[in-house]
Design an enzyme around this catalytic site. Structure first.
Site, mmCIF file in Angstrom:
data_model
loop_
_atom_site.group_PDB
_atom_site.id
_atom_site.type_symbol
_atom_site.label_atom_id
_atom_site.label_comp_id
_atom_site.label_asym_id
_atom_site.label_seq_id
_atom_site.Cartn_x
_atom_site.Cartn_y
_atom_site.Cartn_z
ATOM 1 N N GLN A 78 0.828 -1.197 0.000
ATOM 2 C CA GLN A 78 0.000 0.000 0.000
ATOM 3 C C GLN A 78 0.866 1.252 0.000
ATOM 4 O O GLN A 78 1.047 1.896 1.029
ATOM 5 C CB GLN A 78 -0.900 -0.045 1.245
ATOM 6 C CG GLN A 78 -1.934 1.036 1.308
ATOM 7 C CD GLN A 78 -3.081 0.793 0.376
ATOM 8 O OE1 GLN A 78 -3.544 -0.324 0.214
ATOM 9 N NE2 GLN A 78 -3.542 1.838 -0.265
ATOM 10 N N PHE A 79 1.394 1.618 -1.173
ATOM 11 C CA PHE A 79 2.278 2.781 -1.245
ATOM 12 C C PHE A 79 1.554 4.067 -0.864
ATOM 13 O O PHE A 79 2.174 5.026 -0.421
ATOM 14 C CB PHE A 79 2.928 2.908 -2.627
ATOM 15 C CG PHE A 79 2.023 3.474 -3.690
ATOM 16 C CD1 PHE A 79 2.026 4.835 -3.959
ATOM 17 C CD2 PHE A 79 1.182 2.649 -4.416
ATOM 18 C CE1 PHE A 79 1.203 5.359 -4.942
ATOM 19 C CE2 PHE A 79 0.357 3.158 -5.386
ATOM 20 C CZ PHE A 79 0.358 4.519 -5.652
ATOM 21 N N THR A 80 0.229 4.100 -0.975
ATOM 22 C CA THR A 80 -0.512 5.328 -0.688
ATOM 23 C C THR A 80 -0.478 5.705 0.797
ATOM 24 O O THR A 80 -0.852 6.826 1.150
ATOM 25 C CB THR A 80 -1.974 5.245 -1.169
ATOM 26 O OG1 THR A 80 -2.624 4.170 -0.493
ATOM 27 C CG2 THR A 80 -2.038 5.045 -2.680
#
Length: 149
Positions: A78-80
């Site tokens: 989950q890079f966000t």
């Protein structure tokens, strides 16, 4: 490294309509990796997650860990989680690690969980995913590396 964990009764992840990871009771983890993260961060976060006493005992008190209840993990990259929304209307993702670095540490994270006896299911790194879950409690926590929080 930052992980949003949710105690779940069940969860699954799908890519293009096909379920690729699914668990019963345990934790659903959204895993974010930033530029400075190392294997030390991975080990710290894994140890923290598997030993957090967030599962209820017979008296309804949160006294049991993931290890105690033999829970499963659904791990989703989950890079966000490293999106910065302070300026403007569009998040800035400059704090997220580059994909090649992030994938290596994400894979190491999942391997480390598995090496501790945890049944780990995953999403597909870099793919558009649909995550379904039944949050238990609800219990949702954020765990970060020592140097970041």
């Amino acid at each position: 490294m930052k992980v949003v964990l949710q105690r779940t009764k069940a969860s699954s992840v799908s890519v293009e309509g096909e379920v690729i990871g699914q668990i019963d009771a345990g934790l659903t983890l959204l895993v974010g990796i930033t530029h400075e993260d190392t294997s030390e961060d991975v080990k710290y976060i894994v140890d923290k997650i598997i030993n957090l006493r967030i599962f209820e005992d017979a008296n309804g008190k949160m006294n049991h860990s993931l290890l105690d209840v033999k829970g499963q993990v659904l791990s989703i990259s989950q890079f966000t989680l490293y999106g910065d929304c302070k300026k403007g209307r569009r998040p800035n993702f400059m704090n997220a690690a580059k994909p090649d670095v992030a994938k290596e540490l994400y894979d190491e994270f999942n391997h480390e969980l598995s090496s501790k006896g945890i049944d780990v299911q995953t999403g597909e790194f870099g793919a558009m995913m649909e995550v379904s879950l039944i949050n238990d409690g609800p219990v949702t926590l954020i765990v970060e590396s020592l140097k970041k929080g």
